[in-house]
Motif scaffolding. Structure first.
Motif, short mmCIF file in Angstrom:
data_model
loop_
_atom_site.label_atom_id
_atom_site.label_comp_id
_atom_site.label_asym_id
_atom_site.label_seq_id
_atom_site.Cartn_x
_atom_site.Cartn_y
_atom_site.Cartn_z
N LEU A 290 0.99 30.53 -0.76
CA LEU A 290 -0.01 30.25 0.27
C LEU A 290 -0.82 29.01 -0.08
CD1 LEU A 290 -1.50 31.03 2.85
CD2 LEU A 290 -2.92 32.57 1.47
N ALA A 291 -1.19 28.86 -1.35
CA ALA A 291 -1.94 27.68 -1.77
C ALA A 291 -1.11 26.41 -1.60
CB ALA A 291 -2.38 27.84 -3.23
N LEU A 292 0.17 26.47 -1.94
CA LEU A 292 1.04 25.30 -1.77
C LEU A 292 1.23 24.98 -0.29
CD1 LEU A 292 3.76 25.97 -4.50
CD2 LEU A 292 1.92 24.27 -4.55
N THR A 293 1.36 25.99 0.56
CA THR A 293 1.49 25.76 1.99
C THR A 293 0.24 25.10 2.55
OG1 THR A 293 2.91 27.71 2.17
CG2 THR A 293 1.95 26.86 4.21
N THR A 294 -0.92 25.56 2.12
CA THR A 294 -2.18 24.96 2.57
C THR A 294 -2.29 23.52 2.12
OG1 THR A 294 -3.22 27.15 2.39
CG2 THR A 294 -4.68 25.25 2.54
N PHE A 295 -1.88 23.26 0.86
CA PHE A 295 -1.93 21.89 0.36
C PHE A 295 -1.00 20.97 1.15
CE2 PHE A 295 0.23 18.76 -2.37
CZ PHE A 295 -0.85 17.94 -2.68
N VAL A 296 0.20 21.44 1.43
CA VAL A 296 1.16 20.61 2.16
C VAL A 296 0.64 20.29 3.56
CG1 VAL A 296 3.46 20.61 3.21
CG2 VAL A 296 3.16 21.37 0.84
N LEU A 297 0.11 21.27 4.26
CA LEU A 297 -0.40 21.03 5.61
C LEU A 297 -1.60 20.09 5.59
CD1 LEU A 297 -0.14 24.62 7.15
CD2 LEU A 297 1.32 22.64 7.64
N SER A 298 -2.51 20.28 4.66
CA SER A 298 -3.68 19.40 4.57
C SER A 298 -3.27 17.98 4.21
CB SER A 298 -4.67 19.94 3.53
OG SER A 298 -5.06 21.26 3.83
N PHE A 299 -2.37 17.84 3.26
CA PHE A 299 -1.90 16.52 2.85
C PHE A 299 -1.15 15.83 3.99
CE2 PHE A 299 1.19 13.67 0.80
CZ PHE A 299 0.33 12.89 0.05
N ALA A 300 -0.32 16.58 4.71
CA ALA A 300 0.41 16.01 5.85
C ALA A 300 -0.55 15.52 6.93
CB ALA A 300 1.38 17.03 6.42
N PHE A 301 -1.61 16.29 7.17
CA PHE A 301 -2.60 15.85 8.17
C PHE A 301 -3.30 14.57 7.73
CE2 PHE A 301 -7.04 15.83 9.55
CZ PHE A 301 -6.87 15.76 10.92
N LEU A 302 -3.69 14.49 6.45
CA LEU A 302 -4.35 13.28 5.96
C LEU A 302 -3.43 12.07 6.05
CD1 LEU A 302 -6.26 14.66 2.84
CD2 LEU A 302 -7.24 13.88 5.00
N LYS A 303 -2.16 12.23 5.68
CA LYS A 303 -1.22 11.11 5.75
C LYS A 303 -0.99 10.68 7.19
CE LYS A 303 0.47 9.46 2.79
NZ LYS A 303 0.01 8.34 1.93
N THR A 304 -0.95 11.65 8.12
CA THR A 304 -0.76 11.31 9.53
C THR A 304 -1.94 10.51 10.07
OG1 THR A 304 0.55 13.33 9.84
CG2 THR A 304 -0.36 12.28 11.82
N THR A 305 -3.15 10.92 9.72
CA THR A 305 -4.32 10.18 10.18
C THR A 305 -4.38 8.79 9.57
OG1 THR A 305 -5.63 11.22 8.43
CG2 THR A 305 -5.68 12.26 10.60
N GLN A 306 -3.94 8.64 8.34
CA GLN A 306 -3.92 7.31 7.71
C GLN A 306 -2.91 6.39 8.38
OE1 GLN A 306 -3.28 7.98 3.54
NE2 GLN A 306 -5.34 8.80 3.18
N ARG A 307 -1.75 6.93 8.75
CA ARG A 307 -0.75 6.09 9.43
C ARG A 307 -1.23 5.62 10.79
NH1 ARG A 307 3.07 10.20 7.79
NH2 ARG A 307 4.17 9.58 5.90
N ARG A 308 -2.05 6.43 11.44
CA ARG A 308 -2.58 6.05 12.75
C ARG A 308 -3.80 5.14 12.67
NH1 ARG A 308 -2.11 11.70 16.23
NH2 ARG A 308 0.18 11.85 16.14
N GLY A 309 -4.15 4.75 11.45
CA GLY A 309 -5.25 3.82 11.29
C GLY A 309 -6.62 4.44 11.23
N MET A 310 -6.71 5.78 11.13
CA MET A 310 -8.01 6.42 11.03
C MET A 310 -8.53 6.25 9.62
SD MET A 310 -7.45 9.93 13.17
CE MET A 310 -6.76 9.90 14.83
N PRO A 311 -9.86 6.14 9.46
CA PRO A 311 -10.44 5.95 8.13
C PRO A 311 -10.22 7.17 7.26
CG PRO A 311 -12.02 5.33 9.86
CD PRO A 311 -10.88 5.99 10.53
#
Length: 307
Positions: free
Chosen positions: A286-307
Motif C-alpha cells: 500500500l505504501a509503494l502504491t501510494t508513492f507511485v501514484l503521488s510521484f506519477a501525479f507530480l511528474k505529470t504536473t511538471q511535464r505540463r509546466g506547472m510549478p
C-alpha cells in the motif's frame, strides 16, 4: 597626486577555511539532531521493521504445535498480489479519489479566493468557521454524519426516507461527503496562505489595465497558487488510500461496508486475526502504491509546466 597602491591581501589560509565549515556543521547537526532522532525512531525504524516482518511466515509443527516465524522470502507478497478484495478496495479508493479530491479542492480554492477577494466582511470569522470542521476528530465526524444519514435517527427524514444514504450504491459517496466536510477548511488555509504571499503590486497593475476581479482570479491568483494546489492534491492522494476512521465507523451504520472496504481496513482486519506478517506485506504494498501514484501525479504536473 600620487596614489598609494594597497598591497594585495594574502589569501585566506586553508586552516581558516576548513575551520568555519566545521563550526557551522556542528551547529547544524546540533539543531537537526532532535528531529533526526525522532524521525528515525518513529518513521524509519517502523518502516524497516514492517519490511522485515513481511519477509517471514508463521509455521506450526503439527495441528496444535507451537507457532514459530521462519524466513519465507516473498511468500507473503504473493498472497497480497493474489488477494482480490484488497485490490478491489484499492480500485474503490481510486474511484473515490477521482471524484472526491477535485470536488474538495475546488471548494477549498473557491473559499480561499472568496476570502482573498475583499468582498467578504469578517474574514477572520469565516476563516475560522471554514477551518472548524478540521478540528473535529474524524471518528466524531463520522458518528455525527452517520446519525444524520440513518433513516431512523436522522432529523432529515424527508431526505433519508427517500434516498438510502447508507446503501451499497451510496455509502461510498456518503463517506466522501464526510471527508470533504472535514478537510475543505484545512486545504483552504493552505491555498489562502499562498494567496496572501502574492505581491499586491500585481493586483494594482492588473486593475490599471482594466482587469476585473474574475479575470485577476483566473489569470493571476490561480496560476500563482498552483504549487499549493499541487501540494494539497498530493496530500489528498495519500489520505485517500489511507482512509480508515470514517469507513470503520460506518460499519456500525451500514452492512455495505465490509472489513475489507478500504486498503487500510484490510490491513487492520488482517492484524486482528492476528497475522502481522501478512498485514505488514499489505502495508508495504500500500505504501509503494501510494508513492507511485503521488510521484506519477507530480511528474505529470511538471511535464505540463506547472510549478
Amino acid at each position: 597626486m600620487t596614489q598609494v597602491a594597497t598591497p594585495p591581501q594574502a589569501p585566506e589560509s586553508a586552516a581558516r577555511r576548513n575551520r568555519r565549515p566545521t563550526r557551522y556543521t556542528r551547529a547544524i547537526a546540533l539543531f537537526v539532531a532532535p528531529f533526526g532522532v525522532l524521525f528515525a525512531l518513529f518513521y524509519l525504524v517502523p518502516i524497516v521493521y514492517a519490511i522485515v516482518q513481511s519477509l517471514y511466515v508463521v509455521q506450526r509443527t503439527g495441528t496444535y504445535g507451537p507457532a514459530r516465524e521462519v524466513f519465507g522470502g516473498l511468500a507473503q507478497y504473493r498472497l497480497v498480489f493474489s488477494d482480490g478484495p484488497f485490490w478491489g478496495s484499492v480500485g474503490r479508493m481510486l474511484a473515490f479519489g477521482a471524484v472526491q479530491v477535485p470536488v474538495m479542492l475546488g471548494l477549498a480554492l473557491a473559499l480561499a479566493l472568496l476570502l482573498d477577494s475583499g468582498l467578504v466582511t469578517g474574514r477572520r470569522f469565516f476563516r475560522l468557521a471554514f477551518f472548524v470542521p478540521y478540528a473535529v476528530p474524524g471518528v466524531v465526524a463520522a458518528i455525527m454524519w452517520g446519525f444524520l444519514y440513518s433513516p431512523n435517527l436522522s432529523p432529515l427524514k424527508p431526505i433519508t426516507s427517500t434516498v438510502d444514504l447508507l446503501s451499497a450504491d451510496t455509502v461510498l459517496w456518503s463517506i466522501a461527503n464526510v471527508v470533504t466536510w472535514v478537510y475543505v477548511g484545512y486545504n483552504m488555509l493552505i491555498i489562502y496562505s499562498a494567496l496572501m504571499a502574492i505581491p499586491t503590486e500585481m493586483y494594482e497593475a492588473a486593475h490599471l489595465d482594466g482587469a476585473s476581479r474574475l479575470r485577476i482570479a483566473w489569470s493571476i491568483k490561480i496560476p500563482l497558487v498552483m504549487p499549493a494546489i499541487v501540494l494539497t492534491t498530493v496530500f489528498s492522494i495519500i489520505g485517500t488510500l489511507q482512509l480508515l476512521a470514517e469507513p470503520q465507523v460506518f460499519r456500525s451504520f451500514s452492512s455495505a461496508v465490509s472489513s475489507t472496504y478500504t486498503p487500510n481496513m484490510t490491513v487492520f482486519s488482517m492484524s486482528a486475526i492476528p497475522n502481522f506478517n501478512l498485514a505488514a506485506a499489505f502495508s508495504v504494498v500500500l505504501a509503494l502504491t501510494t508513492f507511485v501514484l503521488s510521484f506519477a501525479f507530480l511528474k505529470t504536473t511538471q511535464r505540463r509546466g506547472m510549478p
